[in-house]
Design a protein around this motif. Structure first.
Motif, short mmCIF file in Angstrom:
data_model
loop_
_atom_site.label_atom_id
_atom_site.label_comp_id
_atom_site.label_asym_id
_atom_site.label_seq_id
_atom_site.Cartn_x
_atom_site.Cartn_y
_atom_site.Cartn_z
N UNK A 1 55.73 -43.69 31.43
CA UNK A 1 56.63 -43.45 30.30
C UNK A 1 56.63 -41.97 29.90
N UNK A 2 55.44 -41.34 29.98
CA UNK A 2 55.38 -39.90 29.69
C UNK A 2 56.25 -39.11 30.66
N UNK A 3 56.06 -39.42 31.96
CA UNK A 3 56.83 -38.72 32.97
C UNK A 3 58.32 -38.99 32.80
N UNK A 4 58.66 -40.25 32.53
CA UNK A 4 60.07 -40.62 32.40
C UNK A 4 60.71 -39.92 31.20
N UNK A 5 59.95 -39.84 30.09
CA UNK A 5 60.49 -39.16 28.92
C UNK A 5 60.73 -37.68 29.23
N UNK A 6 59.74 -37.06 29.90
CA UNK A 6 59.89 -35.66 30.29
C UNK A 6 61.13 -35.45 31.14
N UNK A 7 61.28 -36.31 32.14
CA UNK A 7 62.43 -36.21 33.04
C UNK A 7 63.74 -36.38 32.28
N UNK A 8 63.75 -37.37 31.39
CA UNK A 8 64.98 -37.66 30.65
C UNK A 8 65.36 -36.48 29.76
N UNK A 9 64.36 -35.90 29.08
CA UNK A 9 64.64 -34.75 28.21
C UNK A 9 65.17 -33.58 29.05
N UNK A 10 64.53 -33.36 30.20
CA UNK A 10 64.98 -32.28 31.08
C UNK A 10 66.40 -32.52 31.55
N UNK A 11 66.69 -33.76 31.92
CA UNK A 11 68.03 -34.11 32.42
C UNK A 11 69.08 -33.99 31.34
N UNK A 12 68.66 -34.23 30.11
CA UNK A 12 69.61 -34.25 29.01
C UNK A 12 70.03 -32.84 28.59
N UNK A 13 69.19 -31.85 28.94
CA UNK A 13 69.54 -30.50 28.54
C UNK A 13 70.78 -30.06 29.34
N UNK A 14 71.62 -29.33 28.68
CA UNK A 14 72.90 -29.02 29.30
C UNK A 14 72.80 -27.95 30.38
N UNK A 15 71.61 -27.33 30.47
CA UNK A 15 71.45 -26.30 31.48
C UNK A 15 71.54 -26.88 32.88
N UNK A 16 71.14 -28.14 32.97
CA UNK A 16 70.98 -28.71 34.30
C UNK A 16 72.32 -29.06 34.94
N UNK A 17 72.46 -28.67 36.20
CA UNK A 17 73.66 -29.06 36.94
C UNK A 17 73.33 -30.21 37.87
N UNK A 18 74.31 -30.67 38.56
CA UNK A 18 74.13 -31.72 39.58
C UNK A 18 73.44 -32.95 39.00
N UNK A 19 73.91 -33.37 37.84
CA UNK A 19 73.32 -34.54 37.21
C UNK A 19 73.43 -35.79 38.09
N UNK A 20 74.59 -35.91 38.74
CA UNK A 20 74.79 -37.07 39.60
C UNK A 20 73.73 -37.17 40.66
N UNK A 21 73.40 -36.01 41.25
CA UNK A 21 72.39 -35.98 42.29
C UNK A 21 71.06 -36.48 41.75
N UNK A 22 70.69 -36.04 40.55
CA UNK A 22 69.43 -36.46 39.97
C UNK A 22 69.41 -37.94 39.68
#
Lengths: 296, 247
Positions: A90-111
């Motif tokens: 859950x810690x890892x998943x929350x970290x990943x989700x927060x990272x993915x949610x930031x708008x800086x990240x591209x290629x969301x579909x790929x992730x």
């Protein structure tokens, strides 16, 4: 001249058969393959099924369970996995989700694809790959350890390492899935909350603890309960990666139930184990609801 | 995994594992077919998963429609009972299900043995109910005024509206059925009735495993779905997220 308008449809008060007919096929299957088995399983736990249908009612299965060393091992192993794997995931998943949610990240579909791929690969397939990766003599993990100058580990034939492999396998398979659910939860948090907070001078770290975590609580709870029930029933990974071994070092409630029910064909005792699992699931879920609030 | 499927065992276990494609795919496949009658198990899995998906979609959408769009006596109680069973571990039911399917209905080693018990998918009904709640009542009333019966209203009006939800559900159901291991393992005990995961599972359990053959099997089992998933992932992810978390 009068024009006749069609009478408006009135809300029908009389008995309607349609909804019942729509629900009926579902209910028939539900009743015979779910509702009845839930009751039947409870009754079975009071029978010595090895004696056939004529066996007298008794609490023998339950007293046996209380003194069963193998059951205690399975229970202990399941809880070790539960306590290490679920919070880590859950810690890892929350970290990943927060990272993915930031708008800086591209290629969301790929992730997203990368997150879900482990689920699309069947459990049997990925269990096989894990066995290959952690093979003592040829596995890539030991080869990588060798490359770092570390000694090889006999992963699948030693209790601690075998448990580690099971936990790593579960982490690999489920972290992404939980991250996706948490991501959906994150996207439900209103942007204004963060804007207001930054105007008030809150650091990103404070925003995370004071806004993200509390707002995400219902979603986290949902993930927690699902992971908990899933882990309590863990079967495929210990069955296929370590075969419950070495010895009984990775035997879980799931593999023990399978062994009792479908290897020894002791249905009564297996039902007793199953009901114990259900009771544990119910208790832990209740405790979680208490700890995390009722807002889920 | 894909790369390994094209190499002989000796190469997979060589000190420097191959990174490119090799030429042993056909040989590995022959081995796999000899060990597990793989073509047969693939056919079994396909028939079971397709039948299961279609039937389960039909059952859950019919019931979901009723729960979403009719006010009938006992509705809340029924729905409450169905939802409550969601928190009960499926372990509790597995023994009586087995007794029912294998002993009472004599269905061991048949497709129905695998399909029947999970057909009334709880998450499915919950999900379809949510989907039908988004269909405007006016649309259904209009259909009824035009003379459509209740079944036609459901089949020709409501169902097409929720098509995206159905697509996501179909993928979930198909995947769950395609990858299911424990239940088929229990009710199937003849080699020719095995589903693909069970057949591959017998390979994993052996002490001397033909890894090349196993990798061919897992590749064939996985790649079509990775492709399908890639094509549909937008619906899929939105569908899961939407169905799982509800504010």
């Amino acid at each position: 001249m009068t024009t006749t308008l069609p009478t408006p449809p009135r809300a029908r008060r009389r008995f309607q058969a349609a909804p019942y007919l729509f629900v009926l096929p579902y209910l028939l299957i539900f009743a015979s393959f779910w509702a009845w088995p839930i009751v039947s399983s409870f009754l079975l736990s009071f029978k010595d099924s090895r004696l056939g249908a004529t066996a007298p009612w008794s609490v023998a299965n339950w007293t046996r369970l209380a003194g069963d060393e193998f059951f205690r091992t399975a229970l202990k192993n399941t809880f070790v996995i539960l306590i290490i794997q679920v919070p880590t995931m859950l810690l890892m998943a929350t970290g990943l989700a927060v990272a993915l949610n930031s708008r800086m990240l591209r290629a969301r579909g790929l992730f997203r694809f990368a997150f879900f791929a482990p689920l699309v690969v069947g459990t049997v397939a990925y269990s096989a790959v894990f066995r290959l990766l952690f093979n003592t003599d040829f596995g890539m993990v030991n080869r990588a350890l060798g490359g770092l100058g570390l000694p090889p580990v006999d992963w699948l034939n030693q209790p601690g390492p075998a448990m580690t492999v099971i936990i790593l396998a579960l982490l690999w398979r489920w972290t992404g899935y939980n991250a996706i659910i948490l991501l959906a939860g994150l996207q439900g948090i209103r942007e204004e909350l963060y804007e207001a907070a930054s105007i008030d001078g809150a650091t990103p770290w404070e925003q995370f603890w004071k806004i993200t975590v509390p707002m995400l609580r219902p979603t986290l709870l949902f993930c927690l309960v699902l992971s908990l029930i899933g882990t309590l029933q863990l079967f495929t990974e210990p069955a296929l990666i370590t075969n419950s071994g070495p010895g009984n070092a990775t035997m879980t409630l799931g593999t023990y139930l399978y062994q009792q029910g479908f290897r020894s064909f002791n249905f009564g005792y297996a039902s007793t184990i199953a009901y114990t699992v259900a009771a544990i699931a119910a208790v832990v879920s209740l405790v979680q609801l208490r700890l995390f609030g009722r807002d889920a | 995994m894909v790369v390994f499927s094209t190499h002989p065992d000796s190469a997979i276990f060589s000190p420097a594992p191959p990174l490119g494609f090799g030429g042993a795919f056909a040989e590995n496949f022959r081995q796999l077919q000899a060990d597990t009658n793989f073509v047969r198990t693939l056919a079994n899995s396909t028939v079971i998963s397709v039948l299961y998906t279609l039937l389960s979609m039909l059952l859950t959408s019919m019931a979901g429609f009723a729960f979403a769009k009719y006010a009938f006596r006992g509705r809340n109680l029924l729905f409450g009972i169905i939802l409550a069973t969601l928190t009960i571990p499926s372990f509790v039911t597995i023994i009586p299900q087995f007794i029912l399917v294998a002993r009472d209905l004599h269905l061991s080693n048949t497709y129905w043995a695998v399909i029947l018990p999970t057909l009334a998918n709880t998450i499915g009904i919950f999900y379809m109910r949510q989907a039908f709640q988004t269909v405007p009542d006016d649309l259904l009333h209009a259909a009824r005024i035009d003379g459509a019966g209740e079944w036609r209203t459901f089949w020709q009006i409501a169902l097409p509206v929720v098509r995206p939800a159905l697509a996501a559900l179909a993928i979930l159901l198909f995947l769950a059925s395609w990858n299911d291991y424990l239940w088929p393992l229990i009710v199937l005990n003849q080699k020719d009735s095995y589903t693909m995961p069970v057949a591959l599972g017998t390979l994993v359990g052996l002490t001397r495993v033909s890894w090349g053959a196993l990798m061919v099997g897992t590749t064939i089992a996985t790649l079509p779905f990775l492709a399908l998933f890639l094509a549909l992932q937008r619906h899929f992810v939105a569908g899961i997220a939407g169905g799982a978390v509800k504010d």
